[in-house]
Write an enzyme that holds these catalytic residues in place. Structure first.
Site, PDB file in Angstrom:
ATOM      1  N   ASP A 280       0.723  -1.545  -0.036  1.00 19.76           N
ATOM      2  CA  ASP A 280      -0.032  -0.083  -0.173  1.00 19.76           C
ATOM      3  C   ASP A 280       1.185   1.142   0.011  1.00 19.76           C
ATOM      4  O   ASP A 280       1.821   1.032   1.024  1.00 19.76           O
ATOM      5  CB  ASP A 280      -0.453   0.124   1.326  1.00 19.76           C
ATOM      6  CG  ASP A 280      -1.593   1.063   1.005  1.00 19.76           C
ATOM      7  OD1 ASP A 280      -2.834   1.318   0.734  1.00 19.76           O
ATOM      8  OD2 ASP A 280      -1.592   1.946   2.026  1.00 19.76           O
TER       9      ASP A 280
ATOM     10  N   GLU B  33       1.454  -0.375  -5.119  1.00 15.13           N
ATOM     11  CA  GLU B  33       0.296   0.556  -5.685  1.00 15.13           C
ATOM     12  C   GLU B  33       0.786   1.637  -5.418  1.00 15.13           C
ATOM     13  O   GLU B  33       0.746   2.268  -4.644  1.00 15.13           O
ATOM     14  CB  GLU B  33      -1.184   0.959  -4.386  1.00 15.13           C
ATOM     15  CG  GLU B  33      -2.219   2.018  -4.166  1.00 15.13           C
ATOM     16  CD  GLU B  33      -2.220   2.087  -3.113  1.00 15.13           C
ATOM     17  OE1 GLU B  33      -3.466   3.270  -3.321  1.00 15.13           O
ATOM     18  OE2 GLU B  33      -1.947   2.661  -2.586  1.00 15.13           O
TER      19      GLU B  33
END
Length: 748
Positions: A427, A480
């Site tokens: 993330d 990401e």
């Protein structure tokens, strides 16, 4: 008498005061067995005890050991010491402690002395901890049930180099930090203690005295492998029973299953809200129930993987797991760690991979967590310009510390190695790569070269991906990352960051902008659908329609689509068909496959009753068929990441908002032609060039009546005409359905 005892035992009032006030700096220098001439002196701190006896160990019966001596309670302080020592060097002993009960009676506890055990962590552990290369932190630090010198108990170890004292506290010592202070291993800044007879399931935390002498809020174990259900912040001694895995075949074939030329369609799930039981106070499913319900659904829908939003323990459920503090422990919200392992094992038995979102970019500032863990900025940066994340009110890991990098890499390996997870989606990588991420001028600190790149984060990510590639062959590492940072999915040896894949955020934003535009004006935004192909092969991309696109006022995927109810559904079907035939792996958030009309709400569930409506059921059926089409036709996945797997046939018909492209596999694989009409106007006799003559078949039509469309199509077979078009000698004359996508293939 008191004076004689103090002389004999070496305990003076200053020492007693240090014990009573929790200021004892060297507990092993005072407690436990110590030589006194030809005898052994025993000292133990048991505040509130009525008596402490030293007894022999009786085989099979702890309560019948022979009395060696009764310890003297110095000044009734709770510090019990030998008054007339009888123990000789090398002699084994137990402590028999008599406690008062609430009813006025007595209760006897028999145990080994925690302070009779030598150093616990070995030289190799110390070396690897100092070096920041210990990959098994979950079996080195934290709470680990084990047997030492024939005694069963739990070994505790925690990194807190600047603390003045660290103690293990729990129900077993009435949360009294004076009773189990730990030994400091100065060479690595690690504190350790073995507590005999303490078993799996025991609740514990650390009481830490900071460098300034103040007692910090009780801290959860950073390397805890089990926790209590939030809002409790307590860590739990994990089970010592190894999980019995049955997925050898899956693990052996995983690298091939997850290769770059393999189909990958990911179903993104928030486990707490995929399906709630309204009749039982709207509770979430546990891992066993998710195995019974979610696994068959994912298999039936044809997804290759399920990806969970972070399941690492986190204090605030409203963060969806993206503010974790227990990076080694599955959240207790859905059951035990073994329950999660069983879920993964069951997924593998059904041919489904498991991916987890993992958050190394930041952590919350809850006082029981990592913030100023030993009274100093240990895990975070001291300077808020480096260590505070303004967007999320969180703290940023100090990746310039080897120990912090080691902590994070060991966390990643915990999931990949010990839970057989098949990959991690990392993330907020963009926030790690840039020192000025979401900061104004003057709010950030340049790197050593004066630039904005976070060189420590780059080094960490490369090291992370190299370690995982070496230790976990075939595991996926998906970034990401929303910027144009080069080489995110390029191997480290070739100068890249070493991820296996990168989310294609640009494709997602551009195409959703196009789809949200009224078809009347789409001719002016044609490039939003074609621009992504300019850079589509610069990385190994995943096309993401994630949870982030259906929350915080963005609306559901369905309600991004313009038009009336029928047109919204048609647009959604066309978009999903475009996505599934476009180069790149696929990811779709739960609820999108049933055309959920409202935003995702983590306190609710997708409205599964929508499947009683044929239009919603039709979207679900389309997605199921797209997954099967994608997996069964090599042209749609074999060359996802190379330009020779894609060719535009029509990319410039903006006036009609028509697109057509070829997907190609390896030699011998039938090519697939995709034709899209992104207006509600049907097109009759639309001629499109094809690479080969003969019979072509309509593999899928997003406007088919079984999907809720108008049923306008081209029949089962089409014959190519010897009419040149689009630079090809043969062509097809097609009926293009409104807001529809056709998928065609050469008949074999």
């Amino acid at each position: 008498m008191v004076e004689h005892t103090e002389d004999l035992t070496g305990v003076d009032q200053r020492t007693i005061d240090a014990v009573l006030h929790g200021q004892l700096m060297d507990p092993f220098g005072l407690f436990g067995p110590h030589g006194a001439g030809d005898r052994i002196v025993i000292r133990t701190f048991q505040p509130g005890a009525l008596a402490v006896d030293v007894v022999t160990r009786a085989p099979g019966d702890d309560t019948s050991g022979a009395l060696l001596e009764s310890l003297y309670n110095v000044n009734q302080s709770g510090l019990f010491v030998s008054g007339a020592p009888t123990l000789v060097p090398g002699q084994d002993y137990l402590l028999r402690i008599t406690w008062p009960t609430a009813s006025g009676g007595e209760q006897v506890q028999v145990t080994e002395d925690p302070y009779c055990f030598g150093v616990l962590l070995g030289d190799l552990d110390m070396h690897l901890l100092r070096e920041g290369t210990h990959r098994e932190l979950g079996r080195c630090l934290g709470a680990n049930p084990m047997v030492i010198d024939g005694v069963a108990g739990t070994r505790f170890a925690v990194w807190a180099p600047n603390a003045r004292r660290v103690s293990v506290v729990g129900d077993f010592n009435l949360w009294d930090g004076r009773r189990h202070p730990m030994r400091l291993r100065f060479e690595a800044g690690v504190w350790e203690l073995f507590i005999p007879r303490l078993r799996s399931g025991a609740r514990y935390q650390y009481e830490i005295v900071g460098v300034d002498g103040n007692v910090l809020p009780l801290k959860a174990d950073p390397v805890a492998r089990a926790t209590e259900m939030p809002p409790s912040t307590v860590s739990v001694v994990p089970s010592d029973m190894p999980f019995h895995w049955t997925d050898d075949a899956w693990m052996a074939s995983r690298a091939q299953r997850q290769g770059r030329d393999a189909p990958m369609a990911v179903y993104e799930v928030h486990p707490g809200s995929w399906l709630r039981i309204l009749e039982e106070d709207n509770r979430s499913l546990n891992w066993h129930e998710l195995g019974d319900r979610l696994i068959p659904y994912v298999r039936d829908m044809g997804f290759t993987h399920v990806e969970f939003l972070p399941i690492m323990e986190h204090p605030f459920g409203g963060s969806w797991g993206y503010q974790p503090l227990g990076l080694f422990a599955p959240t207790a919200r859905f059951g035990s760690p073994s329950g999660f392992a069983s879920f993964v094992d069951r997924c593998h038995a059904e041919g489904i991979g498991v991916l987890l979102d993992w958050v190394p970019a930041h952590f919350p500032s809850d006082p029981h967590g990592l913030v100023r863990f030993d009274g100093t900025a240990l895990y975070e940066h001291q300077d808020p310009r480096e260590g505070y994340h303004q967007d999320w009110n969180t703290l940023i890991y100090n990746l310039g510390r080897n120990e912090v990098c080691s902590f994070l890499i060991a966390s990643a390996l915990e999931w990949l190695e010990h839970y057989h997870v098949d990959g991690l989606r990392v993330d907020a990588v963009a926030s790690m790569l840039y020192r000025d991420y979401s900061r104004k001028a003057g709010e950030w600190v340049p790197n050593v070269h004066g630039g904005r790149e976070n060189l420590e984060a780059v080094a960490f990510l490369r090291n992370l991906n190299e370690v995982i590639a070496q230790r976990c062959p075939g595991a996926l590492m998906i970034a990401e990352e929303s910027t144009a940072w080069p080489g995110v999915s390029t191997p480290v040896a070739d100068g890249g960051l070493g991820f296996t894949h990168k989310w294609n955020m640009g494709w997602m934003h551009d195409t959703l902008r196009y789809m949200s535009t009224d078809p009347l004006y789409r001719m002016h935004h044609h490039h939003d659908m074609t621009f992504g192909l300019i850079y589509a092969f610069s990385e190994k991309f995943v096309l993401p329609i994630s949870h982030d696109e259906v929350v915080h006022g963005k609306g559901s995927l369905l309600n991004k689509m313009p038009g009336d109810g029928w047109q919204k559904m048609a647009n959604l079907r066309a978009y999903l068909s475009f996505m599934w035939t476009h180069p790149g792996k696929k990811l779709l958030f739960m609820g999108c496959e049933i055309a959920q009309p409202t935003e995702w709400n983590h306190d609710g569930s997708p409205d599964w009753s929508l499947l009683d409506n044929p239009a919603h059921r039709g979207v679900q059926r389309l997605l199921r068929d797209l997954n099967r089409l994608y997996a069964s036709h090599p042209a749609l996945h074999k060359r996802d990441h190379t330009p020779d797997g894609f060719a535009w046939v029509i990319g410039d018909d903006s006036s009609n908002s028509v697109f057509a492209y070829l997907r190609k596999g390896e030699e011998g694989d039938a090519p697939v032609m995709v034709v899209m009409n992104m207006t509600p106007v049907p097109r009759e006799g639309y001629r499109i060039g094809v690479p080969e003559g003969g019979d072509w078949v309509e593999l899928l039509n997003s406007d088919a009546s079984m999907y809720g469309g108008s049923g306008m199509g081209n029949g089962e077979r089409l014959v190519a005409d010897n009419v040149a078009s689009h630079g090809m000698a043969q062509s097809l004359s097609l009926r293009l359905p409104p807001l529809g996508v056709l998928v065609l293939s050469l008949a074999r």
